[in-house]
Design a protein around this motif. Structure first.
Motif, PDB file in Angstrom:
ATOM      1  N   HIS A 110       0.703  -1.128  -0.073  1.00 22.75           N
ATOM      2  CA  HIS A 110      -0.099   0.070   0.056  1.00 22.75           C
ATOM      3  C   HIS A 110       0.754   1.274  -0.075  1.00 22.75           C
ATOM      4  CE1 HIS A 110      -3.363  -2.743   2.088  1.00 22.75           C
ATOM      5  NE2 HIS A 110      -3.203  -2.876   0.864  1.00 22.75           N
ATOM      6  N   ALA A 111       1.987   1.127   0.770  1.00 20.40           N
ATOM      7  CA  ALA A 111       2.860   2.347   0.586  1.00 20.40           C
ATOM      8  C   ALA A 111       4.293   1.885   0.862  1.00 20.40           C
ATOM      9  CB  ALA A 111       2.557   3.126   1.852  1.00 20.40           C
ATOM     10  N   ASP A 112       5.192   2.741   0.542  1.00 17.78           N
ATOM     11  CA  ASP A 112       6.634   2.615   0.900  1.00 17.78           C
ATOM     12  C   ASP A 112       6.957   3.618   2.045  1.00 17.78           C
ATOM     13  OD1 ASP A 112       9.516   2.559   1.203  1.00 17.78           O
ATOM     14  OD2 ASP A 112       9.834   3.125  -0.942  1.00 17.78           O
ATOM     15  N   ILE A 113       6.991   3.138   3.319  1.00 27.55           N
ATOM     16  CA  ILE A 113       7.243   3.983   4.295  1.00 27.55           C
ATOM     17  C   ILE A 113       8.766   4.306   4.664  1.00 27.55           C
ATOM     18  CG2 ILE A 113       5.116   3.591   5.232  1.00 27.55           C
ATOM     19  CD1 ILE A 113       6.600   2.041   7.351  1.00 27.55           C
ATOM     20  N   GLY A 114       9.764   4.025   3.857  1.00 21.73           N
ATOM     21  CA  GLY A 114      10.966   4.016   4.088  1.00 21.73           C
ATOM     22  C   GLY A 114      11.492   5.257   3.518  1.00 21.73           C
ATOM     23  N   SER A 115      12.719   5.848   3.873  1.00 21.40           N
ATOM     24  CA  SER A 115      13.101   7.249   3.532  1.00 21.40           C
ATOM     25  C   SER A 115      14.438   6.810   3.346  1.00 21.40           C
ATOM     26  CB  SER A 115      13.190   8.275   4.696  1.00 21.40           C
ATOM     27  OG  SER A 115      13.658   9.477   4.404  1.00 21.40           O
ATOM     28  N   GLY A 116      14.729   6.522   2.061  1.00 18.44           N
ATOM     29  CA  GLY A 116      16.121   6.149   1.473  1.00 18.44           C
ATOM     30  C   GLY A 116      16.057   4.634   1.443  1.00 18.44           C
ATOM     31  N   PHE A 117      15.573   3.725   2.178  1.00 20.06           N
ATOM     32  CA  PHE A 117      15.364   2.462   2.132  1.00 20.06           C
ATOM     33  C   PHE A 117      13.960   1.969   1.593  1.00 20.06           C
ATOM     34  CE2 PHE A 117      18.940   2.857   5.008  1.00 20.06           C
ATOM     35  CZ  PHE A 117      19.740   2.047   4.391  1.00 20.06           C
ATOM     36  N   TYR A 118      13.726   0.959   0.932  1.00 20.40           N
ATOM     37  CA  TYR A 118      12.615   0.555   0.468  1.00 20.40           C
ATOM     38  C   TYR A 118      11.983  -0.403   1.822  1.00 20.40           C
ATOM     39  CZ  TYR A 118       8.850  -2.373  -1.792  1.00 20.40           C
ATOM     40  OH  TYR A 118       7.847  -2.988  -2.221  1.00 20.40           O
ATOM     41  N   ILE A 119      10.802   0.277   2.502  1.00 16.71           N
ATOM     42  CA  ILE A 119      10.185  -0.222   3.495  1.00 16.71           C
ATOM     43  C   ILE A 119       8.695  -0.572   3.107  1.00 16.71           C
ATOM     44  CG2 ILE A 119       9.384  -0.299   5.958  1.00 16.71           C
ATOM     45  CD1 ILE A 119      12.032   1.254   6.326  1.00 16.71           C
ATOM     46  N   PRO A 120       8.410  -1.693   2.418  1.00 19.99           N
ATOM     47  CA  PRO A 120       6.733  -1.701   2.253  1.00 19.99           C
ATOM     48  C   PRO A 120       6.044  -1.968   3.290  1.00 19.99           C
ATOM     49  CG  PRO A 120       8.065  -4.050   1.630  1.00 19.99           C
ATOM     50  CD  PRO A 120       9.181  -2.883   2.078  1.00 19.99           C
ATOM     51  N   ALA A 121       4.873  -1.307   3.250  1.00 15.35           N
ATOM     52  CA  ALA A 121       3.817  -1.608   4.210  1.00 15.35           C
ATOM     53  C   ALA A 121       2.424  -1.645   3.669  1.00 15.35           C
ATOM     54  CB  ALA A 121       3.891  -0.024   4.986  1.00 15.35           C
ATOM     55  N   TYR A 122       1.625  -2.552   4.669  1.00 13.67           N
ATOM     56  CA  TYR A 122       0.200  -2.903   4.284  1.00 13.67           C
ATOM     57  C   TYR A 122      -0.874  -2.449   5.590  1.00 13.67           C
ATOM     58  CZ  TYR A 122       2.290  -5.975   0.923  1.00 13.67           C
ATOM     59  OH  TYR A 122       3.002  -6.370  -0.350  1.00 13.67           O
ATOM     60  N   ILE A 123      -1.818  -1.921   5.105  1.00 11.84           N
ATOM     61  CA  ILE A 123      -2.909  -1.492   6.256  1.00 11.84           C
ATOM     62  C   ILE A 123      -3.816  -2.718   6.334  1.00 11.84           C
ATOM     63  CG2 ILE A 123      -4.800   0.322   6.599  1.00 11.84           C
ATOM     64  CD1 ILE A 123      -2.982   2.107   4.533  1.00 11.84           C
ATOM     65  N   THR A 124      -3.935  -2.984   7.358  1.00 13.58           N
ATOM     66  CA  THR A 124      -4.861  -4.303   7.742  1.00 13.58           C
ATOM     67  C   THR A 124      -6.520  -3.399   7.845  1.00 13.58           C
ATOM     68  OG1 THR A 124      -4.751  -3.819  10.147  1.00 13.58           O
ATOM     69  CG2 THR A 124      -3.363  -5.537   8.884  1.00 13.58           C
ATOM     70  N   GLU A 125      -7.350  -4.556   7.873  1.00 15.31           N
ATOM     71  CA  GLU A 125      -8.773  -4.160   8.015  1.00 15.31           C
ATOM     72  C   GLU A 125      -9.157  -3.607   9.391  1.00 15.31           C
ATOM     73  OE1 GLU A 125     -10.718  -7.991   7.261  1.00 15.31           O
ATOM     74  OE2 GLU A 125     -10.765  -7.709   5.005  1.00 15.31           O
ATOM     75  N   ASP A 126      -8.207  -4.060  10.269  1.00 12.67           N
ATOM     76  CA  ASP A 126      -8.745  -3.327  11.699  1.00 12.67           C
ATOM     77  C   ASP A 126      -7.685  -2.196  12.047  1.00 12.67           C
ATOM     78  OD1 ASP A 126      -6.446  -5.221  11.937  1.00 12.67           O
ATOM     79  OD2 ASP A 126      -7.357  -6.093  13.812  1.00 12.67           O
ATOM     80  N   ALA A 127      -7.215  -1.457  11.258  1.00 11.20           N
ATOM     81  CA  ALA A 127      -6.389  -0.276  11.520  1.00 11.20           C
ATOM     82  C   ALA A 127      -5.063  -0.661  12.105  1.00 11.20           C
ATOM     83  CB  ALA A 127      -7.329   0.545  12.379  1.00 11.20           C
ATOM     84  N   ASN A 128      -4.149  -1.629  11.547  1.00  2.05           N
ATOM     85  CA  ASN A 128      -2.709  -1.741  11.916  1.00  2.05           C
ATOM     86  C   ASN A 128      -2.047  -1.532  10.655  1.00  2.05           C
ATOM     87  OD1 ASN A 128      -2.954  -2.291  14.688  1.00  2.05           O
ATOM     88  ND2 ASN A 128      -4.259  -4.242  14.097  1.00  2.05           N
ATOM     89  N   LEU A 129      -0.880  -1.299  10.703  1.00  2.00           N
ATOM     90  CA  LEU A 129       0.141  -1.114   9.605  1.00  2.00           C
ATOM     91  C   LEU A 129       1.387  -2.225   9.823  1.00  2.00           C
ATOM     92  CD1 LEU A 129       0.726   0.603   7.135  1.00  2.00           C
ATOM     93  CD2 LEU A 129       2.423   1.813   8.720  1.00  2.00           C
ATOM     94  N   ILE A 130       1.304  -3.239   8.964  1.00  3.12           N
ATOM     95  CA  ILE A 130       2.445  -4.000   8.828  1.00  3.12           C
ATOM     96  C   ILE A 130       3.632  -3.715   7.991  1.00  3.12           C
ATOM     97  CG2 ILE A 130       3.050  -6.629   8.495  1.00  3.12           C
ATOM     98  CD1 ILE A 130      -0.002  -7.011   9.327  1.00  3.12           C
ATOM     99  N   SER A 131       4.696  -3.460   8.548  1.00  5.90           N
ATOM    100  CA  SER A 131       5.724  -3.166   7.526  1.00  5.90           C
ATOM    101  C   SER A 131       7.047  -3.807   7.686  1.00  5.90           C
ATOM    102  CB  SER A 131       6.403  -1.764   7.856  1.00  5.90           C
ATOM    103  OG  SER A 131       6.818  -1.361   9.229  1.00  5.90           O
ATOM    104  N   PHE A 132       7.802  -4.023   6.550  1.00  4.33           N
ATOM    105  CA  PHE A 132       8.850  -4.942   6.268  1.00  4.33           C
ATOM    106  C   PHE A 132      10.181  -4.329   6.032  1.00  4.33           C
ATOM    107  CE2 PHE A 132       4.951  -6.558   5.269  1.00  4.33           C
ATOM    108  CZ  PHE A 132       4.472  -7.830   5.723  1.00  4.33           C
ATOM    109  N   GLN A 133      11.167  -4.857   6.920  1.00  4.89           N
ATOM    110  CA  GLN A 133      12.318  -4.370   6.635  1.00  4.89           C
ATOM    111  C   GLN A 133      13.204  -5.494   5.827  1.00  4.89           C
ATOM    112  OE1 GLN A 133      14.214  -1.817   7.726  1.00  4.89           O
ATOM    113  NE2 GLN A 133      12.715  -0.689   8.931  1.00  4.89           N
ATOM    114  N   ILE A 134      13.672  -5.013   4.684  1.00  5.95           N
ATOM    115  CA  ILE A 134      14.136  -6.090   3.765  1.00  5.95           C
ATOM    116  C   ILE A 134      15.835  -5.828   3.571  1.00  5.95           C
ATOM    117  CG2 ILE A 134      14.076  -6.719   1.288  1.00  5.95           C
ATOM    118  CD1 ILE A 134      10.985  -5.757   1.464  1.00  5.95           C
ATOM    119  N   GLU A 135      16.290  -6.880   3.242  1.00  9.48           N
ATOM    120  CA  GLU A 135      17.924  -6.963   2.994  1.00  9.48           C
ATOM    121  C   GLU A 135      18.137  -8.021   2.092  1.00  9.48           C
ATOM    122  OE1 GLU A 135      21.829  -7.744   5.024  1.00  9.48           O
ATOM    123  OE2 GLU A 135      21.036  -5.826   5.689  1.00  9.48           O
ATOM    124  N   ASN A 136      18.710  -7.967   0.496  1.00 12.47           N
ATOM    125  CA  ASN A 136      19.000  -8.737  -0.294  1.00 12.47           C
ATOM    126  C   ASN A 136      17.538  -9.378  -0.514  1.00 12.47           C
ATOM    127  OD1 ASN A 136      21.614  -8.171  -0.182  1.00 12.47           O
ATOM    128  ND2 ASN A 136      22.164  -9.485   1.324  1.00 12.47           N
TER     129      ASN A 136
END
Length: 158
Positions: A110-136
């Motif tokens: 849904h969004a890239d919340i990183g500032s310089g690094f790619y951090i994909p994020a998803y909004i859940t049906e119950d108003a949470n945000l799940i984000s992922f730190q990624i390397e390689n």
């Protein structure tokens, strides 16, 4: 005829007072929102606002609203635009997962919340945000944040 036009203008004026100026939609300028409201969450392209007891989550690009979701204080989704909210999930399953597999499971982020690094994020049906730190191209950290309280609910990492 003048009487009908005057009456019509009066009706339009009365109804325009009933419309909320806070019914933001895709394509609105972020400056319109930020001039009236201060975000309590600001994560790169994603911002959240408390407006009249509801919680508006906006994803923008170049200062223009691209996606949004609005939740009540009871975590009920009131409306969404251009986002397919994800169901609540166990975040442990994502650790060490390949990014492509993640996208196959959850869809495009849904969004890239990183500032310089790619951090994909998803909004859940119950108003949470799940984000992922990624390397390689592998998930090494997952964070679940409450979009209403702005508190981290859980966090796992290698």
């Amino acid at each position: 005829m003048k009487r009908i036009i005057s009456l019509l203008l009066l009706v339009i004026l009365l109804f325009s007072g009933c419309m909320s100026n806070d019914d933001y939609i895709k394509g609105d300028k972020m400056s319109e929102i930020n001039n009236k409201h201060t975000p309590y969450i600001a994560l790169n392209t994603l911002s959240a606002y408390e407006i009249d007891g509801n919680y508006l989550v906006v994803v923008e690009d170049s200062g223009i609203v691209q996606k949004l979701a609005e939740f009540s204080s009871e975590r009920k989704c009131k409306r969404v635009q251009k986002i397919k909210l994800i169901k609540e999930v166990d975040i442990n399953q994502f650790l060490n997962m390949n990014v492509e597999t993640l996208k196959k499971m959850l869809g495009q982020p849904h969004a890239d919340i990183g500032s310089g690094f790619y951090i994909p994020a998803y909004i859940t049906e119950d108003a949470n945000l799940i984000s992922f730190q990624i390397e390689n191209d592998i998930v090494f950290e997952v964070i679940k944040r409450d979009l209403i309280t702005n508190k981290i609910i859980s966090q796992i990492e290698n």
